[in-house]
Design a protein around this motif. Sequence first.
Motif, mmCIF file in Angstrom:
data_model
loop_
_atom_site.group_PDB
_atom_site.id
_atom_site.type_symbol
_atom_site.label_atom_id
_atom_site.label_comp_id
_atom_site.label_asym_id
_atom_site.label_seq_id
_atom_site.Cartn_x
_atom_site.Cartn_y
_atom_site.Cartn_z
ATOM 1 N N PHE A 92 0.828 -1.204 0.000
ATOM 2 C CA PHE A 92 0.000 0.000 0.000
ATOM 3 C C PHE A 92 0.864 1.257 0.000
ATOM 4 O O PHE A 92 0.616 2.198 -0.752
ATOM 5 N N VAL A 96 0.528 3.845 -2.945
ATOM 6 C CA VAL A 96 -0.255 5.034 -2.604
ATOM 7 C C VAL A 96 0.644 6.224 -2.269
ATOM 8 O O VAL A 96 0.354 7.355 -2.691
ATOM 9 N N SER A 100 0.070 9.365 -4.584
ATOM 10 C CA SER A 100 -0.628 10.519 -4.006
ATOM 11 C C SER A 100 0.275 11.744 -3.977
ATOM 12 O O SER A 100 -0.180 12.873 -4.193
ATOM 13 N N ILE A 179 -6.860 0.700 -2.329
ATOM 14 C CA ILE A 179 -5.794 1.536 -2.878
ATOM 15 C C ILE A 179 -6.382 2.673 -3.710
ATOM 16 O O ILE A 179 -5.960 3.828 -3.603
ATOM 17 N N ALA A 182 -7.963 5.232 -1.399
ATOM 18 C CA ALA A 182 -6.935 5.994 -0.687
ATOM 19 C C ALA A 182 -6.299 7.052 -1.584
ATOM 20 O O ALA A 182 -6.061 8.179 -1.154
ATOM 21 N N ILE A 183 -6.028 6.693 -2.829
ATOM 22 C CA ILE A 183 -5.447 7.671 -3.758
ATOM 23 C C ILE A 183 -6.453 8.778 -4.049
ATOM 24 O O ILE A 183 -6.092 9.966 -4.131
ATOM 25 N N SER A 186 -6.470 11.319 -1.307
ATOM 26 C CA SER A 186 -5.133 11.684 -0.833
ATOM 27 C C SER A 186 -4.786 13.154 -1.023
ATOM 28 O O SER A 186 -3.728 13.589 -0.566
ATOM 29 N N ALA A 244 0.266 6.996 4.205
ATOM 30 C CA ALA A 244 0.386 5.732 3.485
ATOM 31 C C ALA A 244 0.607 4.563 4.436
ATOM 32 O O ALA A 244 0.052 3.476 4.237
#
Length: 311
Positions: A92, A96, A100, A179, A182-183, A186, A244
Amino acid sequence: MSKKKAVIRSDMTRAQWTWNEMKRNKVAYFMVAPYMLIFTLFTIVPVLLSVVISFTDFNLLEIPNIVFFDNYIRLFLDDDIFVIACKNTLIFAIIVGPASYMMSLMVAWFINELPPKIRAVVTLIFYAPSISGQVYLIWGTLFSGDSYGWVNGMLLDLGLITEEIQFFQDADWVMPLCIVVAIWTSLGTSFLSFIAGLQGIDRSMYEAGAVDGVRNRWQELWYITLPSMRPQLMFGAIMSITSAFGFGGVVTALCGFPSVDYAAHTIMHHLDDYGGQRFEVGYSSAIAVVLFAIMIGANMLVKKVLSKVGQ
């Protein structure tokens, strides 16, 4: 003896100079004292206590028993779930963190070229997902495991699938979807710091660069823009690394705790499991120390890389 006296005299001079500087800037020290006090009490002291407690067997009720390195031996040699958590966390973080970071920088660079009024609106649009409490509700609806989920409904209508896909209950889908979410969320604090850094660059530097041979926007970015905003780049890197490695909230909100077959189980989940559920504080402190060491190492690596920007 003369050398020793010179050293002592030099040390006294340096100490006296330091004391004079502190007295001269006593107002500044007074203003920063509340922050330093809070930072020491709630950041430095807990970190030091975690290191100490990691060498004990502590359950919050009884007096801690010193077990030396038993927690770390158990962690690395007898905890298969921790190995899975480390693997998932590193996957991850590797995906990420850089994604990001670069996305925040590129979007900030794009927004910086817009007119001021439009810039404010676009900044809000890109920043909103990181502070919205409805992000996980949106993604949960999109990838719901029944026919009411938008993705499942679309795939069923197109005839690409014959039954609903349980996205957040399928080990093959859990990590990729987390993922992506999360991006997507971000663009937070580091994104705003990049915009602030871009706004603070002296425009005359670009004119001087054009005279010195800078011919296109990419050369401006590498030789002028990035070196001029190194503090913001470092701050953004630290924030990206921190988020992250501590992304457990995304998985918990979308997949529950624990995730199916530990497909998205991270070090943060492992820490919460032993510290917040089982109350094995000594063992959870060992997990926290390992995570802290990994984050420090990653920060040092990023600092070394960013020091070469624009050279």
